[in-house]
Design a protein around this motif. Sequence first.
Motif, mmCIF file in Angstrom:
data_model
loop_
_atom_site.group_PDB
_atom_site.id
_atom_site.type_symbol
_atom_site.label_atom_id
_atom_site.label_comp_id
_atom_site.label_asym_id
_atom_site.label_seq_id
_atom_site.Cartn_x
_atom_site.Cartn_y
_atom_site.Cartn_z
ATOM 1 N N THR A 7 0.827 -1.212 0.000
ATOM 2 C CA THR A 7 0.000 0.000 0.000
ATOM 3 C C THR A 7 0.853 1.249 0.000
ATOM 4 N N LEU A 8 1.927 1.245 0.778
ATOM 5 C CA LEU A 8 2.813 2.412 0.814
ATOM 6 C C LEU A 8 3.443 2.667 -0.556
ATOM 7 N N PHE A 9 4.040 1.622 -1.139
ATOM 8 C CA PHE A 9 4.715 1.799 -2.420
ATOM 9 C C PHE A 9 3.737 2.259 -3.503
ATOM 10 N N LEU A 10 2.564 1.651 -3.535
ATOM 11 C CA LEU A 10 1.587 1.981 -4.574
ATOM 12 C C LEU A 10 1.024 3.382 -4.388
ATOM 13 N N SER A 11 0.646 3.722 -3.161
ATOM 14 C CA SER A 11 0.027 5.030 -2.927
ATOM 15 C C SER A 11 1.017 6.173 -3.141
ATOM 16 N N LYS A 12 2.268 5.988 -2.726
ATOM 17 C CA LYS A 12 3.264 7.036 -2.946
ATOM 18 C C LYS A 12 3.565 7.213 -4.436
ATOM 19 N N PHE A 13 3.514 6.113 -5.178
ATOM 20 C CA PHE A 13 3.743 6.211 -6.620
ATOM 21 C C PHE A 13 2.600 6.975 -7.292
ATOM 22 N N ILE A 14 1.359 6.640 -6.907
ATOM 23 C CA ILE A 14 0.212 7.354 -7.478
ATOM 24 C C ILE A 14 0.273 8.836 -7.120
ATOM 25 N N ALA A 15 0.673 9.127 -5.880
ATOM 26 C CA ALA A 15 0.785 10.525 -5.454
ATOM 27 C C ALA A 15 1.833 11.278 -6.259
ATOM 28 N N SER A 16 2.907 10.597 -6.663
ATOM 29 C CA SER A 16 3.941 11.237 -7.484
ATOM 30 C C SER A 16 3.529 11.318 -8.942
ATOM 31 N N LEU A 17 2.659 10.417 -9.353
ATOM 32 C CA LEU A 17 2.214 10.397 -10.751
ATOM 33 C C LEU A 17 1.287 11.577 -11.051
ATOM 34 N N ILE A 18 0.535 12.019 -10.056
ATOM 35 C CA ILE A 18 -0.418 13.111 -10.267
ATOM 36 C C ILE A 18 0.284 14.404 -10.696
ATOM 37 N N PRO A 19 1.318 14.895 -9.958
ATOM 38 C CA PRO A 19 2.008 16.113 -10.435
ATOM 39 C C PRO A 19 2.764 15.905 -11.741
ATOM 40 N N LYS A 20 3.187 14.655 -12.010
ATOM 41 C CA LYS A 20 3.841 14.403 -13.302
ATOM 42 C C LYS A 20 2.897 14.714 -14.448
ATOM 43 N N VAL A 21 1.672 14.239 -14.311
ATOM 44 C CA VAL A 21 0.692 14.449 -15.373
ATOM 45 C C VAL A 21 0.286 15.915 -15.460
ATOM 46 N N LEU A 22 0.044 16.539 -14.303
ATOM 47 C CA LEU A 22 -0.460 17.915 -14.307
ATOM 48 C C LEU A 22 0.606 18.932 -14.684
ATOM 49 N N PHE A 23 1.855 18.717 -14.224
ATOM 50 C CA PHE A 23 2.904 19.714 -14.421
ATOM 51 C C PHE A 23 3.888 19.335 -15.528
ATOM 52 N N GLY A 24 3.693 18.188 -16.150
ATOM 53 C CA GLY A 24 4.538 17.802 -17.274
ATOM 54 C C GLY A 24 5.940 17.392 -16.895
ATOM 55 N N TYR A 25 6.120 16.799 -15.705
ATOM 56 C CA TYR A 25 7.447 16.352 -15.301
ATOM 57 C C TYR A 25 7.857 15.101 -16.083
ATOM 58 N N SER A 26 9.157 14.872 -16.150
ATOM 59 C CA SER A 26 9.669 13.674 -16.810
ATOM 60 C C SER A 26 9.513 12.475 -15.870
ATOM 61 N N TRP A 27 9.722 11.275 -16.415
ATOM 62 C CA TRP A 27 9.647 10.068 -15.578
ATOM 63 C C TRP A 27 10.756 10.068 -14.522
#
Length: 694
Positions: A310-330
């Motif tokens: 749960t920790l690994f998955l939720s933290k990844f999803i939380a980091s994925l949100i600003p990537k999509v919104l702000f256009g960050y690289s992988w």
Amino acid sequence: MPEFLSSIPDSPLTTFTILLLVILTIPPIFERIKLPGLVGLLFAGVVFGSDGLGLLDYKSESMSLLADIGKIYLMFVAGLEIDLEDFRKNKNRSLFFGFSTFFVPLVFGTALGLAFNMGLNASILIGSLLASHTLLGYPIVNRLGVAGNEAVVITIGATIFTDIGALLVLAICLSIYGGDFTLASLILQLSSLAIYCAIVLYGFDRAGKEYFRRTGDEESNQFLFVLLAVFLASVGAQLINVDQIVGAFLAGLAVNDVVGNGPVKEKIEFVGSTLFIPCFFVSIGLILKISDFATIFSQDLWLTLGIVITLFLSKFIASLIPKVLFGYSWDQCLTMWSLSLPQVAATLAATLAGVNAGVLSPSVFNGVIVMMLITSVSGPILTSKFARNLFQSEVDTNLIENSNSRSLQLSNNYQHSFINEQYRTVIVSIANPQTEKSLVEMACILAGNETGLVIPLSIVKAHVHMDEPELDFAFHNSNQLINRALQYSKQFSVSVKPIIRIDDDLAEGISRTAKENKGSLIVMGWSPTSTIQARLFGNLIDNVFWSSHCPVAVVKMLDEPTHLRKILVPVKKIDLKTLNAIALGCILAESNQGTITLLHVYDRHLSKNNIENFKNALHLGVQQIAPKTSVTIKTLRYSDPAEAIIHTAHKQNFDLVILRSIRRRTAGGLAVSDVTTEIIKSLTRSVIIFGEPH
């Protein structure tokens, strides 16, 4: 063996001595096997803890004190290193990511608790345990030189939001469990927190500026003032029932403008990175008891796996949100994820409080301990992997877009001929007869013309007694070196002033001579770090880089300097130090009627428009410093910058490659980027490593 271990005295002095031994020896060993030194400190904590040799006790007063200081120091340095201009510019994104990396794990953790029938109050508390994070990977991004990357900045800024939020949720859950929760108590807590933040951020800033103004150059007192500010803020945080690391982080932000990038900041970071912060990492290893794992995996296996996944998955999803919104690289997304993974300081404090209050069961505590172990090890390893990619390939879009104006601003500093005036006095350190000729010739070329001065310098290691025969023999060798240097310099139209100096320390002797003679450049020969002593304490080159007041050029010459006609200079970003490195290459190119190529390696995330903007700005900057030099700008898309530089140098048959060095002291010497290290090992061309003072 048991008898020997039992004979070791159990005292604070013994604990401190063991910690110093661990900090000094373990990180370099782990870095040799391609693992972060921080992982080595965690491993050492397990080995020396109760399940290992039993020489260190986490609950002892001395260990507890050093661990608390290290934890406070870690968060303080994180706040101190933040570029406030970038932080203010990205504060909204920091708050957004803080909310994202707090709320997503909170929801996932609450759902996990409800799935295991723990009740709503306990489930929310479990979610809050996953919501916070500890910046174990911060020393890594700091060492790699990417602490100013936007992804790192907003992750550091989000830490204060997640830790405060997690601790507030803890207080509310415990109050509800005990029947003491009221709306008035929540308002009181939030009000006291707001007042506290205002006092630290504004009060400490004003007090610090006034104190520094009054004390002038009294660096020792200024250092003590900063330390007092840190611990006052930490104690103040505890008084309002907030974790001390929040106060330390705010104190770092408060005194950021006060200390700037001066010597006081260097002292603060040096003390923290070499002593207190490593003690904190060792203490984390002491908490992790291998003997508890049998019980965990036999009785609480599914709950433990659920917490970790749960920790690994939720933290990844939380980091994925600003990537999509702000256009960050992988790479930026994964760096944010890896930095927010480790659960140590706030998580451990909240878990113990929940268990002691009876809200959480021992099974949850065991699962959290396993989660701490996994994230403490995997977090720094992943950060090292992904943050290195930031250093290699990420280009700050704002920097590129503003490069034209920056270059135009630099033109005021280069209205006169940069090439002829940059290096009026060149100090060349001579010690090896085999490399002396190339070093002296290089120094004469860089000195330019008859207005330039070259100082061949030979250091004689001091003895206690000045009549020692060894000293006379060393003087004889130095005189031979000096006479040869005079012969080598005759073909150049420069003034020569040889110096033989007696000094206790070779590096300090070189740096002091350069300062005393108003040197504008130090030229040294390359020597690889091969001995154990050099790996632990840094070699001569490391120490000159660290202590010098002027730029240093470390030369690894495979051909005569007068034959260097095709010069390659890799360029990562446009700033004054980059232009100085380019100017060094232009001096050599003009002297030998050669050409210089600037190579910018980028990855697939950079748009064509940004690449063109970068090339145009770089071209304008070069025009300011070397308008007569034949300069070619080459861009290359490549995933591995080191491999790209090596491939280009060999394929196009360049004579010389000029690389930038990073001046940052660590416990094991000077930190040079992995890109530079790999190039030096693999490149069969002449190399100059060019570094500048802080």
